[in-house]
Design a protein around this motif. Structure first.
Motif, PDB file in Angstrom:
ATOM      1  N   THR A   7       0.822  -1.203   0.000  1.00  0.00           N
ATOM      2  CA  THR A   7       0.000   0.000   0.000  1.00  0.00           C
ATOM      3  C   THR A   7       0.859   1.257   0.000  1.00  0.00           C
ATOM      4  N   THR A   8       0.330   2.321  -0.569  1.00  0.00           N
ATOM      5  CA  THR A   8       0.998   3.620  -0.503  1.00  0.00           C
ATOM      6  C   THR A   8       0.496   4.447   0.669  1.00  0.00           C
ATOM      7  N   SER A   9      -0.483   3.938   1.425  1.00  0.00           N
ATOM      8  CA  SER A   9      -1.056   4.712   2.533  1.00  0.00           C
ATOM      9  C   SER A   9      -1.278   3.800   3.724  1.00  0.00           C
ATOM     10  N   TYR A  10      -0.581   4.125   4.821  1.00  0.00           N
ATOM     11  CA  TYR A  10      -0.705   3.341   6.044  1.00  0.00           C
ATOM     12  C   TYR A  10      -0.321   4.270   7.197  1.00  0.00           C
ATOM     13  N   VAL A  38       2.865  -6.118   6.048  1.00  0.00           N
ATOM     14  CA  VAL A  38       2.419  -4.925   5.320  1.00  0.00           C
ATOM     15  C   VAL A  38       3.647  -4.194   4.802  1.00  0.00           C
ATOM     16  N   ILE A  39       3.688  -3.948   3.506  1.00  0.00           N
ATOM     17  CA  ILE A  39       4.738  -3.122   2.906  1.00  0.00           C
ATOM     18  C   ILE A  39       4.093  -1.789   2.554  1.00  0.00           C
ATOM     19  N   ALA A  40       4.560  -0.724   3.203  1.00  0.00           N
ATOM     20  CA  ALA A  40       3.875   0.567   3.094  1.00  0.00           C
ATOM     21  C   ALA A  40       4.855   1.684   2.787  1.00  0.00           C
ATOM     22  N   ALA A  41       4.342   2.705   2.114  1.00  0.00           N
ATOM     23  CA  ALA A  41       5.141   3.903   1.871  1.00  0.00           C
ATOM     24  C   ALA A  41       5.429   4.609   3.188  1.00  0.00           C
ATOM     25  N   GLY A  42       6.494   5.415   3.166  1.00  0.00           N
ATOM     26  CA  GLY A  42       6.871   6.166   4.360  1.00  0.00           C
ATOM     27  C   GLY A  42       8.104   5.589   5.018  1.00  0.00           C
ATOM     28  N   GLY A  43       8.622   6.338   5.961  1.00  0.00           N
ATOM     29  CA  GLY A  43       9.811   5.887   6.652  1.00  0.00           C
ATOM     30  C   GLY A  43      10.994   5.784   5.705  1.00  0.00           C
ATOM     31  N   PHE A  66       4.176   9.832  -1.672  1.00  0.00           N
ATOM     32  CA  PHE A  66       3.012   9.159  -1.086  1.00  0.00           C
ATOM     33  C   PHE A  66       2.862   9.557   0.379  1.00  0.00           C
ATOM     34  N   ALA A  67       2.336  10.742   0.586  1.00  0.00           N
ATOM     35  CA  ALA A  67       2.130  11.264   1.937  1.00  0.00           C
ATOM     36  C   ALA A  67       1.033  12.312   1.879  1.00  0.00           C
ATOM     37  N   ALA A  84       9.959   9.866  -6.955  1.00  0.00           N
ATOM     38  CA  ALA A  84       9.984   8.943  -5.817  1.00  0.00           C
ATOM     39  C   ALA A  84       9.251   7.643  -6.103  1.00  0.00           C
ATOM     40  N   ALA A  85       8.415   7.617  -7.160  1.00  0.00           N
ATOM     41  CA  ALA A  85       7.655   6.404  -7.454  1.00  0.00           C
ATOM     42  C   ALA A  85       8.573   5.246  -7.821  1.00  0.00           C
ATOM     43  N   GLY A  86       9.635   5.524  -8.576  1.00  0.00           N
ATOM     44  CA  GLY A  86      10.551   4.460  -8.982  1.00  0.00           C
ATOM     45  C   GLY A  86      11.264   3.809  -7.810  1.00  0.00           C
ATOM     46  N   PRO A  87      11.937   4.602  -6.950  1.00  0.00           N
ATOM     47  CA  PRO A  87      12.587   3.999  -5.771  1.00  0.00           C
ATOM     48  C   PRO A  87      11.609   3.274  -4.849  1.00  0.00           C
TER      49      PRO A  87
END
Length: 374
Positions: A7-10, A38-43, A66-67, A84-87
């Motif tokens: 997910t991109t949102s958590y 869960v693999i999530a965007a952020g951090g 994704f924030a 940032a989408a690629g990394p």
């Protein structure tokens, strides 16, 4: 059974309002007996996995895009954030490989979350959950690109779960007939899960703090302050609805300065947070922890939801679960919900239409009953 959710949102904390419906869905999966990662965007991609109750959370970076207040708003403010989408995608792939084989894989948002699962979880049962922005992105893409994304997932025997029937119909209508039939046969409609903490005592305290005389009412708008939420219509409607109304705007975003200018001049209330709009007082709370935002919804006589682009807006379902009536505009599945729930009024998407609906809101009942959760 081992499962992975991408997910991109958590939420970054218990009170972070972002992606709480994803966490609720993942927790429901864990309650079924699965070991859930869960693999999530952020951090940072260097962060070690952490525990969130029964869930194992792996951060994959990508927070530049994704924030809050959302990828579209962030990219509009700074197009370089799209890089940032690629990394992020590469980090998701690395996390998937580190987790190892899984029996079930769930992507929240078709893009960008589903395609890494095609590459790194080839044997898992694949479920793709569409929430709205992902479908709108596909609808805006060239037809061959849209067909390629959907076709790749269908060939992988993915099952699609759409937050709203309107989303599924829109995507199917933009595909070739054979592919549309395949999508419809491989999909179902299911609004996102959500958890509702108790907020009744805090809601009553907020009413006592804000209301100054008998007969006053509170209308609440709770959203990101971005153009598609059309909070300016709520302010104009509150002005037209007449005196004795407080409009509380819960949330923040790039539109806030313009909205505060629209609300005009100081009024009674917390310093720097209240403005006078005609006969109504407008209070901007800024971004709040999730529980406090829910308490404001629970304190309301009515939730105003003038958004033009929605699927299955969780805030409406939360308001109804708290027994709060809703005035909304036609977007997503809201009209279908209103057919079965007389606590939801669908108004014309103009200030005048919303004002007329506001004037018709009955006095608040002390015994408000929650509507059944959808």
């Amino acid at each position: 059974m081992r499962a992975v959710v991408v997910t991109t949102s958590y939420p970054m904390s218990d009170e972070d309002p972002s992606g709480h419906f994803v966490r609720s869905s993942a927790r429901a999966l864990a309650r079924s007996g699965a070991e859930v990662h869960v693999i999530a965007a952020g951090g940072s991609v260097l962060d070690a996995p952490s525990r969130d109750g029964e869930l194992v959370v792996h951060r994959a970076g990508g927070g530049a895009l994704f924030a809050w207040p959302g990828a579209v708003a962030r990219a509009r403010a700074s197009p370089l954030r799209l890089l940032a989408a690629g990394p992020f995608a590469a980090s998701v792939l690395a996390r998937l490989r580190a987790i190892g084989p899984v029996d079930r894989a769930v992507a929240h948002w078709i893009v960008p979350c589903a395609w890494p699962l095609l590459l790194a979880a080839p044997r898992a049962r694949l479920e793709v959950r569409a929430h709205g922005a992902d479908v709108r992105l596909l609808l805006g893409a060239p037809r061959p690109a849209r067909a390629a994304v959907v076709g790749a997932l269908l060939r992988r025997d993915a099952r699609f779960v759409f937050a709203a029937g309107a989303l599924r119909d829109a995507l199917a209508g933009a595909l070739a007939p054979a592919q549309a039939r395949a999508l419809l046969g491989a999909s179902r409609v299911e609004p996102p899960a959500f958890d509702l903490p108790p907020v009744g005592e805090r809601a009553e305290a907020l009413r006592r703090e804000l209301l100054q005389s008998p007969g006053e009412r509170i209308a609440v708008v709770a959203c990101r302050l971005i153009p598609t939420k059309r909070v300016e219509l709520a302010i104009e409607a509150a002005r037209a609805a007449g005196p004795g109304l407080w409009l509380v705007v819960v949330g923040d975003g790039p539109e806030r300065p313009a909205l505060e200018r629209l609300a005009r001049g100081p009024a009674a209330g917390s310093a720097g947070h209240a403005r006078r709009a005609g006969g109504a007082a407008v209070r901007f709370t800024g971004a709040l922890p999730r529980r406090e935002a829910l308490a404001w919804i629970g304190a309301a006589d009515v939730l105003l939801h003038p958004s033009s682009h929605e699927a299955a807006p969780t805030v409406i379902r939360e308001a109804r679960a708290l027994g709060v009536p809703v005035i909304a505009c036609d977007a997503g599945d809201v009209v279908a919900w209103a057919r079965d729930d007389d606590g939801i009024v669908v108004a014309e998407g103009t200030a005048e239409g919303l004002a007329a609906a506001l004037r018709a809101v009955p006095p608040r009942r002390s015994d408000r009953a929650p509507a059944p959760l959808r």
